[in-house]
Design a protein around this motif. Structure first.
Motif, PDB file in Angstrom:
ATOM      1  N   GLN A  88       0.837  -1.199   0.000  1.00  0.00           N
ATOM      2  CA  GLN A  88       0.000   0.000   0.000  1.00  0.00           C
ATOM      3  C   GLN A  88       0.875   1.253   0.000  1.00  0.00           C
ATOM      4  O   GLN A  88       0.610   2.217  -0.722  1.00  0.00           O
ATOM      5  CB  GLN A  88      -0.911  -0.022   1.230  1.00  0.00           C
ATOM      6  CG  GLN A  88      -1.873   1.150   1.351  1.00  0.00           C
ATOM      7  CD  GLN A  88      -2.756   1.011   2.577  1.00  0.00           C
ATOM      8  OE1 GLN A  88      -3.403  -0.015   2.772  1.00  0.00           O
ATOM      9  NE2 GLN A  88      -2.791   2.040   3.414  1.00  0.00           N
ATOM     10  N   GLN A  89       1.937   1.238   0.809  1.00  0.00           N
ATOM     11  CA  GLN A  89       2.871   2.363   0.811  1.00  0.00           C
ATOM     12  C   GLN A  89       3.562   2.497  -0.540  1.00  0.00           C
ATOM     13  O   GLN A  89       3.777   3.608  -1.041  1.00  0.00           O
ATOM     14  CB  GLN A  89       3.916   2.183   1.905  1.00  0.00           C
ATOM     15  CG  GLN A  89       4.865   3.363   2.043  1.00  0.00           C
ATOM     16  CD  GLN A  89       6.025   3.079   2.974  1.00  0.00           C
ATOM     17  OE1 GLN A  89       6.950   2.351   2.628  1.00  0.00           O
ATOM     18  NE2 GLN A  89       5.985   3.669   4.168  1.00  0.00           N
ATOM     19  N   ASN A  90       3.913   1.370  -1.131  1.00  0.00           N
ATOM     20  CA  ASN A  90       4.567   1.376  -2.433  1.00  0.00           C
ATOM     21  C   ASN A  90       3.701   2.070  -3.479  1.00  0.00           C
ATOM     22  O   ASN A  90       4.197   2.838  -4.314  1.00  0.00           O
ATOM     23  CB  ASN A  90       4.858  -0.071  -2.857  1.00  0.00           C
ATOM     24  CG  ASN A  90       5.579  -0.161  -4.178  1.00  0.00           C
ATOM     25  OD1 ASN A  90       4.965  -0.388  -5.220  1.00  0.00           O
ATOM     26  ND2 ASN A  90       6.890   0.006  -4.151  1.00  0.00           N
ATOM     27  N   GLU A  91       2.404   1.840  -3.414  1.00  0.00           N
ATOM     28  CA  GLU A  91       1.496   2.500  -4.358  1.00  0.00           C
ATOM     29  C   GLU A  91       1.412   3.993  -4.081  1.00  0.00           C
ATOM     30  O   GLU A  91       1.266   4.801  -5.008  1.00  0.00           O
ATOM     31  CB  GLU A  91       0.104   1.864  -4.289  1.00  0.00           C
ATOM     32  CG  GLU A  91      -0.847   2.342  -5.366  1.00  0.00           C
ATOM     33  CD  GLU A  91      -0.299   2.161  -6.779  1.00  0.00           C
ATOM     34  OE1 GLU A  91      -0.521   3.054  -7.626  1.00  0.00           O
ATOM     35  OE2 GLU A  91       0.369   1.138  -7.033  1.00  0.00           O
ATOM     36  N   THR A  92       1.531   4.376  -2.820  1.00  0.00           N
ATOM     37  CA  THR A  92       1.574   5.802  -2.481  1.00  0.00           C
ATOM     38  C   THR A  92       2.790   6.462  -3.115  1.00  0.00           C
ATOM     39  O   THR A  92       2.701   7.557  -3.678  1.00  0.00           O
ATOM     40  CB  THR A  92       1.617   5.984  -0.952  1.00  0.00           C
ATOM     41  OG1 THR A  92       0.396   5.501  -0.388  1.00  0.00           O
ATOM     42  CG2 THR A  92       1.795   7.452  -0.579  1.00  0.00           C
ATOM     43  N   PHE A  93       3.940   5.807  -3.029  1.00  0.00           N
ATOM     44  CA  PHE A  93       5.155   6.331  -3.663  1.00  0.00           C
ATOM     45  C   PHE A  93       4.964   6.447  -5.171  1.00  0.00           C
ATOM     46  O   PHE A  93       5.370   7.427  -5.789  1.00  0.00           O
ATOM     47  CB  PHE A  93       6.349   5.426  -3.366  1.00  0.00           C
ATOM     48  CG  PHE A  93       6.795   5.422  -1.940  1.00  0.00           C
ATOM     49  CD1 PHE A  93       6.638   6.537  -1.135  1.00  0.00           C
ATOM     50  CD2 PHE A  93       7.392   4.297  -1.383  1.00  0.00           C
ATOM     51  CE1 PHE A  93       7.061   6.539   0.188  1.00  0.00           C
ATOM     52  CE2 PHE A  93       7.822   4.283  -0.073  1.00  0.00           C
ATOM     53  CZ  PHE A  93       7.655   5.408   0.720  1.00  0.00           C
ATOM     54  N   LEU A 104       3.428  14.279  -1.455  1.00  0.00           N
ATOM     55  CA  LEU A 104       4.081  13.029  -1.079  1.00  0.00           C
ATOM     56  C   LEU A 104       4.342  12.975   0.420  1.00  0.00           C
ATOM     57  O   LEU A 104       4.021  11.981   1.087  1.00  0.00           O
ATOM     58  CB  LEU A 104       5.395  12.874  -1.846  1.00  0.00           C
ATOM     59  CG  LEU A 104       6.260  11.669  -1.485  1.00  0.00           C
ATOM     60  CD1 LEU A 104       5.519  10.365  -1.715  1.00  0.00           C
ATOM     61  CD2 LEU A 104       7.568  11.685  -2.280  1.00  0.00           C
ATOM     62  N   LEU A 105       4.902  14.040   0.981  1.00  0.00           N
ATOM     63  CA  LEU A 105       5.200  14.059   2.413  1.00  0.00           C
ATOM     64  C   LEU A 105       3.917  13.994   3.235  1.00  0.00           C
ATOM     65  O   LEU A 105       3.870  13.329   4.277  1.00  0.00           O
ATOM     66  CB  LEU A 105       5.992  15.315   2.768  1.00  0.00           C
ATOM     67  CG  LEU A 105       6.450  15.446   4.220  1.00  0.00           C
ATOM     68  CD1 LEU A 105       7.364  14.289   4.602  1.00  0.00           C
ATOM     69  CD2 LEU A 105       7.156  16.777   4.449  1.00  0.00           C
ATOM     70  N   THR A 106       2.870  14.644   2.767  1.00  0.00           N
ATOM     71  CA  THR A 106       1.576  14.581   3.457  1.00  0.00           C
ATOM     72  C   THR A 106       1.044  13.160   3.473  1.00  0.00           C
ATOM     73  O   THR A 106       0.542  12.670   4.497  1.00  0.00           O
ATOM     74  CB  THR A 106       0.563  15.515   2.775  1.00  0.00           C
ATOM     75  OG1 THR A 106       1.059  16.862   2.816  1.00  0.00           O
ATOM     76  CG2 THR A 106      -0.795  15.462   3.461  1.00  0.00           C
ATOM     77  N   ALA A 107       1.155  12.475   2.318  1.00  0.00           N
ATOM     78  CA  ALA A 107       0.676  11.095   2.234  1.00  0.00           C
ATOM     79  C   ALA A 107       1.519  10.158   3.086  1.00  0.00           C
ATOM     80  O   ALA A 107       0.987   9.263   3.761  1.00  0.00           O
ATOM     81  CB  ALA A 107       0.682  10.639   0.775  1.00  0.00           C
ATOM     82  N   VAL A 108       2.834  10.345   3.092  1.00  0.00           N
ATOM     83  CA  VAL A 108       3.726   9.483   3.865  1.00  0.00           C
ATOM     84  C   VAL A 108       3.482   9.643   5.363  1.00  0.00           C
ATOM     85  O   VAL A 108       3.509   8.673   6.117  1.00  0.00           O
ATOM     86  CB  VAL A 108       5.198   9.800   3.531  1.00  0.00           C
ATOM     87  CG1 VAL A 108       6.140   9.150   4.539  1.00  0.00           C
ATOM     88  CG2 VAL A 108       5.533   9.330   2.128  1.00  0.00           C
ATOM     89  N   THR A 109       3.202  10.868   5.805  1.00  0.00           N
ATOM     90  CA  THR A 109       3.006  11.136   7.233  1.00  0.00           C
ATOM     91  C   THR A 109       1.830  10.350   7.799  1.00  0.00           C
ATOM     92  O   THR A 109       1.872   9.901   8.946  1.00  0.00           O
ATOM     93  CB  THR A 109       2.803  12.644   7.462  1.00  0.00           C
ATOM     94  OG1 THR A 109       3.969  13.341   6.997  1.00  0.00           O
ATOM     95  CG2 THR A 109       2.582  12.956   8.929  1.00  0.00           C
ATOM     96  N   GLN A 110       0.790  10.152   7.001  1.00  0.00           N
ATOM     97  CA  GLN A 110      -0.384   9.410   7.476  1.00  0.00           C
ATOM     98  C   GLN A 110      -0.434   7.981   6.932  1.00  0.00           C
ATOM     99  O   GLN A 110      -1.435   7.279   7.112  1.00  0.00           O
ATOM    100  CB  GLN A 110      -1.658  10.158   7.093  1.00  0.00           C
ATOM    101  CG  GLN A 110      -1.803  10.438   5.619  1.00  0.00           C
ATOM    102  CD  GLN A 110      -2.995  11.322   5.298  1.00  0.00           C
ATOM    103  OE1 GLN A 110      -4.061  11.192   5.918  1.00  0.00           O
ATOM    104  NE2 GLN A 110      -2.840  12.219   4.342  1.00  0.00           N
TER     105      GLN A 110
END
Length: 510
Positions: A180-185, A196-202
């Protein structure tokens, strides 16, 4: 003294027990002493790569980026390796025909979603892989995307963000959350770094990895606040932040929760304002009732961020730090485009410094994907997962929060993995010297050398490598062969020539 494996399991059980006891949603957690030190499991030194940016963030006037170089065969190869996972047949010729400027622009500005060309990944028995369920299949799943995707830079940037925001399944313990994180990246690979940083933080995997779920108004945990400044946005030892900023920013990040469900683990990741520290905070000299979104914004608005970002990003593509004028021009481009990733990456890909004589060692998975792309071979074995381990890079398992140390890509232990990787990659095309298929009995040394080069797509080799491999071609066989040796010995020479070229320093670097 427990073994390292047992120690990790005990640590994981302790973590899950705490999650079940304190984050199940039934009442407030008991009050505990505030921790001011990071969990020793993820404490690491700052990364060796890339070089630390100059603390002075102000660009000199008139800083401009130079024009791209000519699209020679060598320059085209380098672009395809550093902005992706190496060329397939015809790719180098395409870049030469359109030029570096157009090729770099196309790589950095893909249209729509990426498509995968070729057969789906399978194991040795022809069964579909199960990336969420079987050890190593997550590695195979992503390696397959690297090999087959028509958006090579998107996948390469996804790998860069995986290293930048290094998160390991050794602690997360969920291939589902890691994918799931990989898809966020991937979704944010070439978009806005703010998004990107906003998505990674949560992101759930990150919340587990850097203890965001343990950070609440009753017990502040500083792990993520420290790493978001030290490794993700500002850099250590530059004067960009203080220990007070770490403590105050950690308070701003409070409020994330999840529920522990017996049998399935952590679920329902969310932000809960009731668990957030609503008091006034002072970060970077600014005071307010900051929440986690404010914390992200404050890091990006810190005057040290832009120089850190462009220098660290540059380090993934060019082995030497940018000069002052280049860094200043990239900083301006980054800020003028609203923290745009694609414009900065495109500018780096066009910069003459990328095409200088200095080479970079290919990360093991880049080397692996490049082999398969060159050979036109799909994922048809699970061996790539354990070979990634042996070579020093198992996807979704970086060694620590600082990511992989590129200085270890080639040493006495990882070299064996790369050589074995070449043997596995070449296996389907291997000439069996003693099989039913007879090899050319009349092939001389120059022809053998040329055939090996042609088979590998005519990669650029240095004069030193060419001379060494050519000399081997002419000296490895006895001066006089008996009739029964003519075919098998020449077959073995052809196998050896291919292997030597792919294990040469030229093919290990780009």
């Amino acid at each position: 003294m427990p073994s390292p494996l047992l120690e990790r399991r005990l640590r994981r059980k302790h973590r899950h027990d705490r999650a079940h006891a304190h984050q199940s949603g039934h009442g407030k957690p008991r009050r505990r002493r505030r921790r001011r030190h990071r969990d020793e499991a993820v404490v690491v030194a700052p990364p060796n790569r890339p070089p630390a940016p100059n603390p002075n963030p102000k660009p000199p006037p008139g800083s401009k980026l130079p024009p791209p170089p000519d699209a020679s065969h060598r320059n085209a190869e380098r672009l395809l390796w550093r902005a992706g996972f190496g060329p397939r047949r015809g790719d180098v010729q395409h870049v030469v025909s359109v030029g570096i400027d157009a090729a770099a622009h196309a790589l950095a500005n893909p249209s729509g979603a990426g498509t995968l060309a070729g057969p789906d990944p399978v194991d040795e028995d022809g069964y579909a892989i199960a990336p969420e369920d079987v050890w190593g299949h997550d590695h195979l799943w992503w390696l397959d995307r690297m090999v087959r995707s028509d958006q090579q830079l998107v996948e390469r940037m996804t790998l860069i963000w995986h290293d930048w925001f290094a998160t390991s399944n050794d602690k997360v313990s969920s291939q589902h959350l890691m994918l799931q994180q990989n898809e966020t990246f991937r979704t944010n690979a070439l978009g806005s770094f703010k998004d990107l940083l906003t998505a990674v933080t949560q992101d759930p995997a990150m919340l587990v990895w850097l203890d965001g779920l343990e950070n609440n108004q009753w017990d502040v945990n500083e792990n993520y606040a420290r790493e978001v400044m030290e490794l993700f946005t500002l850099g250590a030892d530059r004067g960009a932040y203080t220990e007070d900023d770490v403590r105050e920013l950690a308070r701003a990040f409070t409020g994330f929760r999840a529920d522990w469900v017996e049998g399935s683990g952590l679920e329902n990741f969310r932000y809960d304002s009731r668990w957030h520290d609503g008091g006034s905070k002072t970060v970077f000299g600014k005071t307010g009732n900051f929440d986690w979104r404010d914390a992200v914004r404050l890091c990006l608005e810190n005057p040290y961020h832009a120089s850190f970002f462009v220098t660290k990003l540059w380090g993934y593509f060019v082995p030497t730090p940018p000069d002052q004028a280049t860094r200043a021009a990239l900083q301006k481009l980054y800020l003028d485009t609203g923290y745009g990733i694609a414009p900065v990456v495109e500018a780096i890909l066009k910069h003459p410094a990328l095409y200088s004589d200095r080479v970079m060692v290919k990360p093991p998975v880049v080397f692996n994907a490049g082999l398969l792309r060159m050979l036109g071979r799909p994922i048809d074995t699970t061996a790539w997962a354990w070979l990634g381990d042996v070579s020093g890079q198992h996807l979704f398992m970086p060694p620590n929060v600082a990511g992989w140390d590129d200085s270890t890509w080639l040493d006495t232990s990882t070299w064996r993995g790369r050589s074995t990787m070449v043997a596995y990659a070449l296996d389907p095309s291997y000439f069996d010297p003693w099989g039913d298929r007879e090899y050319d009995k009349t092939e001389d040394a120059p022809t053998a050398f040329k055939r090996a080069l042609d088979f590998l797509g005519n990669p650029s080799l240095t004069t030193e490598t060419r001379e060494a491999v050519y000399a081997f071609s002419g000296s490895c066989l006895p001066a006089v062969l008996r009739e029964w040796e003519d075919s098998p010995y020449r077959a073995m020479r052809q196998n050896a020539l291919r292997h030597l070229m792919l294990t040469s320093s030229d093919w290990q670097t780009s």
